[in-house]
Scaffold this active site. Structure first.
Site, short mmCIF file in Angstrom:
data_model
loop_
_atom_site.label_atom_id
_atom_site.label_comp_id
_atom_site.label_asym_id
_atom_site.label_seq_id
_atom_site.Cartn_x
_atom_site.Cartn_y
_atom_site.Cartn_z
N ASP A 389 0.92 -1.18 0.10
CA ASP A 389 -0.07 -0.04 -0.10
C ASP A 389 0.78 1.31 -0.03
O ASP A 389 2.04 1.28 0.30
CB ASP A 389 -0.98 -0.17 1.05
CG ASP A 389 -2.03 0.54 1.06
OD1 ASP A 389 -2.17 1.61 0.20
OD2 ASP A 389 -3.25 0.59 1.69
N GLU A 392 3.20 5.35 -3.64
CA GLU A 392 3.17 6.50 -4.88
C GLU A 392 4.61 7.15 -4.51
O GLU A 392 5.03 7.54 -5.41
CB GLU A 392 2.06 7.72 -4.45
CG GLU A 392 0.90 7.16 -4.98
CD GLU A 392 0.27 6.06 -3.66
OE1 GLU A 392 -0.66 5.52 -4.12
OE2 GLU A 392 0.26 6.39 -2.48
N ASP A 465 -8.17 4.32 -3.51
CA ASP A 465 -9.48 4.13 -2.52
C ASP A 465 -10.59 5.08 -3.32
O ASP A 465 -10.57 6.30 -3.07
CB ASP A 465 -8.79 4.95 -1.21
CG ASP A 465 -7.80 4.13 -0.55
OD1 ASP A 465 -7.56 2.95 -0.87
OD2 ASP A 465 -7.20 4.89 0.36
#
Length: 774
Positions: A389, A392, A465
Site C-alpha cells: 500500500d 506512490e 481508494d
C-alpha cells in the site's frame, strides 16, 4: 531571466497564407549518418534518432552537449530494448530521411523537426508546425536542469489512450490535459497509444503533463530533464505496439494460479482468528475463495514485523489456512513509523527520503534493509502475498502523497527528474529479494501505483481508494481500460468502492444493488477482489443480492481454464486480457470513445451496468460473423447497437462467433479438481481456435519449459473439432482428459452451470483427436 531555447518546424503552408511572422528558430540543421541512425546539430541542440528495431525509433534531443546519461531503471539493457536494425539514409537540400522496413523518419533541415511515416508513406505523427521543442533552464532541488516540452500535431481523426490510470472518467484523451504524477487513485505511466497505429513512450520519470486542450497540438512537458527523450513505436495493431513496449521494458510473468481466483478483503480484519473463521465459512457454504487479506494495523509499530496482541501463532494460523487451500496476503507499507527499528536503521544510514517517513527505494542498500527487516521476515512466516500500500509514495499519514518526490533529492538523482519512479523500484526490489529467498513460490504483489516497466514485476495494481457510488464505478471502467492500454496487464478495483456513501451502507438496498453491479464487473477484471471501508464485506453480508454474488463467483471459477490460458498468452505473447474494443476493431470509429464495454480475452464481450435502477443498457456489437447472448444462446448480428436486457442478476454478456470457450467443473479454489471434465462451448458462425495452457500453478519451472499446451481448432464449414497433440509436459500433469463439447444454440450451452447435455464427449490422451460435432 531564464533562457528559452526554441527549436521550430516550418509551417505546412506558405508564409503568405498566414498572418504575422514565422516563429524564430535555430540555424539549419547539420545532419549526418551515424552507426545507429542519424545525428542533427542545430545551434546548441543535438538531436539523435536511433533505430532500435524496424518499428521502434528512439529520439533524444539535448539543449547542450550532454554529460552522462541518467539511469533508466524501467528499461531493459540496450541489447534487449534497442538492438538496432538495418536502415537506409538519404538527404537532399530540404530533408534527411531514415527508412527501415516498417518506418520512415524525416528530419526537416530548416527547423530540425521530425515526421514519422509508414514505409509506404502514410503519415503517422509530426512534430508541431510552429515550436516543436523547448528547453527552459530551471533550478530545482539545488540542481541545474530544464523544463522540457515537445509539441506534436495529431490528425483530425485520431484517438489517444493510455497514460496510466486516471479518474476523470475519460477514455479517449483527445482534448484533455492529464497530469502524470503519482497519487492515490491516479497512476502515472507516460506511454500513450493512438488509433492511428503508433505508440509514444515519454522516456522520463519526471512529473509531466499531456496537454491536448488545443486539439491541433499534443504537447508533452516535464518539469525537469536534461533532454527530450521518447520512443516512437509502430504497430499498427495495438497488440503489436504493446508487444514492442514490453520487449523494451519487460515481459509480464505468470502469477500463481490461486491469484486468478477470488480475494476476500475489508478494512479491516483485526486478527487471524477472524480471518480463519471467515475462510471456514466460505468453505462450509461451498462458495469459491482463494485468498484472505490482512489489511493494515496488524503491527505493534508500523515498519516492524511484530504483530499486536490480537495475533498469536501467526505461522500456525497460516498453515491452517493453507490446509483449507486458502492463501493469505498481508498489507506492508513503504511508509514507516519513526519509532520502528526499521526506520531507525535506515535513518542512521541516511537512506530515507528526506523530510518524509519513507525509505528511499531508489537506493539498493535501502531496498536490502527494507526487505530483511520487514517483508522478508513475513515471507518466512508463510504469507503468500504482499499488499504494498501507499506506493506512490505518501510522505506522512494521513494521505500526503501527491508527487512528493519532485521536491527531494534521491539516491538515483534529482527527485524532480525521478518523481514517478518509486513504485517500480519498490516493487522490483521486493520481487528480486523474494525470488532470491524463495524461488519456488511465485511472486504476487498488490500495489496502488505503477510506472514504466513495472509489468515485469509480479504485481497487480488496484485503482486506489475510490468512492463507493455509481460515479465511482463508472469511472473505474475507462480508468482500467486505459491502464491496459498503458502496457500493464494486471489491474483490479475495490469491488463496492473503498469509501462508503454513508455510515450504514449494508442496510441500504441501493448500496447492495451497486455492490452487485460492481461485483459483476469485477468478475471480469484480470484480478477478482473485493475490499472496502465497511464493517462487514463478505458475500453473506449483502443478503439481498448474495445469490447474485455467489453465481458470478462460480462463473469466474468455471472460467478458470480460459483465464489461466489467457494469463499464459500475457506472458508468452504480451497479450492483454481486459481489452477495450479499439484493440480489436481499431479501424471502426464507433469503438474509439467506447470506454464502458470491453472484451475479456478473445471471446467475451463484457458490458457493465453503471447506472442505478437500470434494467437495460445500450451495447455496441462490433463487426463479427455473429454474437451470442451468453445467458440465452440467442444469436445476434454484428456492427449493430442494441438495447440489451440487464436485470440485476444479469450483466449483458456476449460471445463472439468462432469462439471456443473452455469451462471447467464447479470448483471452490483455483487448483481444485485439475482432472475434472472441461466443457468446450463452441459458438458457430466462424472458424475458431484456442489453446488450453496448464502448468504446476506455482513456481517458475514454467520458464524452463515445464508446461503444456493443448491446441483446439474448430472448422465451422465441416463442423470438425480438432484437439491437437499436446505440446510440452510438467511434473504432475494430467495425462488423460475428458472434454464435453457443446454447440451453443438458443437455450443450449448457456449460463453459469454445466450443460446437462453435450453434443459430444471426447476422451483425450495427448494425441490429436478429430471429431465431427452435430
Amino acid at each position: 531571466m531564464p533562457i528559452l531555447f526554441l527549436f521550430c518546424v516550418a509551417p505546412l503552408t506558405a508564409d503568405a497564407q498566414m498572418p504575422g511572422q514565422k516563429a524564430p528558430g535555430p540555424p539549419p540543421a547539420q545532419i549526418k549518418q551515424i552507426s545507429h541512425g542519424i545525428r542533427a546539430t542545430a545551434g546548441r541542440e543535438v538531436l539523435e534518432v536511433t533505430v532500435c528495431t524496424d518499428s521502434v525509433i528512439h529520439v533524444v534531443a539535448t539543449p547542450e552537449p550532454s554529460g552522462p546519461v541518467a539511469p533508466r531503471p524501467w528499461m531493459l539493457d540496450a541489447q534487449q530494448s534497442c538492438p538496432g536494425a538495418p536502415f537506409a539514409f538519404a538527404q537532399d537540400a530540404k530533408a534527411a530521411t531514415l527508412k527501415t522496413a516498417q518506418l520512415e523518419v524525416i528530419v526537416n533541415i530548416e527547423r530540425g523537426s521530425l515526421s514519422f511515416r509508414t514505409a509506404g508513406g502514410e503519415s503517422l505523427l509530426n512534430e508541431g508546425a510552429s515550436i516543436p521543442r523547448t528547453y527552459e533552464p530551471v533550478e530545482l532541488n539545488g540542481d541545474h536542469t530544464y523544463r522540457v516540452t515537445d509539441r506534436f500535431s495529431p490528425t483530425i481523426t485520431e484517438a489517444i489512450y493510455g497514460l496510466g490510470q486516471h479518474q476523470s472518467g475519460m477514455f479517449n484523451y483527445r482534448g484533455a490535459t492529464v497530469e502524470l504524477g503519482q497519487n492515490n487513485t491516479d497512476v502515472a505511466i507516460p506511454f500513450l497509444v493512438s488509433s492511428r497505429g503508433y505508440g509514444l513512450m515519454w522516456n522520463t520519470a519526471a512529473l509531466s503533463y499531456f496537454d491536448n486542450r488545443f486539439p491541433l497540438e499534443m504537447k508533452l512537458t516535464s518539469i525537469a530533464g536534461k533532454s527530450i527523450d521518447y520512443y516512437f513505436l509502430y504497430g499498427p495493431e495495438i497488440d503489436a505496439i504493446l508487444h514492442e513496449y514490453r520487449t523494451m521494458t519487460g515481459h509480464a510473468p505468470m502469477l500463481p494460479k490461486w491469484a486468478y481466483g477470488f480475494f476476500q478483503s475489508k478494512d479491516r480484519y483485526v486478527s487471524l482468528d477472524e480471518i480463519r473463521s471467515i475462510a471456514q465459512r466460505y468453505r462450509q457454504e461451498h462458495i469459491p475463495l482463494d485468498a484472505m487479506v490482512q489489511d493494515w494495523f496488524w503491527w505493534k509499530t508500523e515498519g516492524d514485523p511484530i504483530f499486536n496482541s490480537n495475533y498469536h501463532d501467526v505461522a500456525q494460523d497460516l498453515e491452517a489456512l493453507h490446509k483449507e487451500n486458502v492463501h493469505a496476503m498481508i498489507s506492508v507499507w513503504g511508509l514507516l513509523d519513526p519509532g520502528s527499528e526499521t526506520y531507525k536503521m535506515l535513518d542512521a544510514k541516511h537512506e530515507l527520503v528526506s523530510d518524509a517517513h519513507v525509505y528511499d527505494a531508489t537506493n539498493p542498500e535501502a531496498r536490502d534493509i527494507y526487505w530483511k527487516q520487514l517483508p522478508g521476515k513475513l515471507l518466512a512466516q508463510g504469507w503468500d502475498a504482499f499488499w504494498l500500500d501507499s506506493a506512490e509514495p505518501e510522505e506522512y499519514w494521513p494521505h500526503m502523497g501527491d508527487a512528493i518526490l519532485s521536491s527531494r533529492q534521491l539516491a538515483i538523482g534529482n527527485g524532480a527528474e525521478f518523481t514517478n519512479v518509486f513504485p517500480l523500484v519498490h516493487t522490483l526490489g521486493v520481487q528480486d529479494h523474494w525470488k532470491a529467498q524463495n524461488p519456488s513460490k511465485r511472486v504476487f504483489l498488490l500495489t496502488r501505483s505503477a510506472f514504466l516497466g513495472q509489468q515485469r514485476v509480479g504485481a497487480t495494481v488496484w485503482s486506489g481508494d475510490v468512492y463507493g457510488t455509481y460515479w465511482g464505478l463508472s469511472h473505474q471502467v475507462p480508468a482500467g481500460l486505459n491502464f491496459a492500454l498503458s502496457g500493464y496487464p494486471y489491474w483490479t478495483t475495490d469491488i463496492g468502492g473503498y469509501w462508503p456513501p454513508h455510515d450504514n451502507p449494508l442496510a441500504d438496498p441501493a448500496f447492495q444493488e451497486l455492490y452487485a453491479r460492481w461485483f459483476e464487473y469485477g468478475t471480469f477484471c484480470p484480478i477478482f477482489r473485493t475490499h472496502g471501508h465497511r464493517p462487514h464485506n463478505e458475500m453473506w453480508s449483502f443478503d439481498k443480492v448474495e445469490p447474485i454474488l455467489v453465481s458470478y463467483d462460480r462463473l469466474r471459477y468455471r472460467l478458470m481454464p480460459y483465464i489461466y490460458s489467457l494469463a499464459w498468452k500475457v506472458t508468452s505473447e504480451d497479450y492483454t486480457i481486459q481489452r477495450p474494443l479499439v484493440m480489436d476493431w481499431r479501424r471502426d470509429p464507433k469503438t474509439w470513445d467506447l470506454g464502458d464495454e470491453f472484451m475479456f480475452g478473445p471471446a467475451l464481450l463484457v458490458n457493465p451496468v453503471l447506472k442505478a435502477d437500470a434494467a437495460r443498457r445500450s451495447v455496441y456489437l462490433p463487426a463479427a460473423a455473429a454474437w451470442y447472448d451468453f445467458w440465452t444462446g440467442k444469436s445476434l448480428k454484428g456492427s449493430e447497437e442494441i438495447e440489451a436486457d440487464a436485470p440485476l442478476d444479469r450483466m449483458p454478456l456476449f460471445v463472439r462467433a468462432g469462439s471456443i470457450l473452455p469451462m471447467g467443473p464447479q470448483i471452490e479454489y483455483a487448483t481444485q479438481d485439475p482432472a475434472g471434465p472441461i466443457e468446450l462451448r463452441i459458438y458457430r458462425g466462424a472458424d475458431g481456435k484456442f489453446d488450453i495452457y496448464e502448468d504446476a500453478g506455482d513456481g517458475y519451472e514454467y520458464e524452463k519449459g515445464q508446461h503444456s499446451v493443448i491446441p483446439l481448432r474448430w472448422d465451422d464449414r465441416s463442423s470438425v473439432l480438432t484437439i491437437g497433440t499436446r505440446q510440452g509436459s510438467y511434473p504432475g500433469m494430467i495425462e488423460h482428459r475428458k472434454f464435453r463439447v457443446v454447440l451453443v444454440a438458443d437455450g443450449h450451452g448457456v449460463g453459469v452451470d454445466p450443460s446437462h447435455v453435450a453434443n459430444a464427449e471426447i476422451s483425450y490422451e495427448g494425441k490429436e483427436v478429430q471429431a465431427t460435432i452435430k
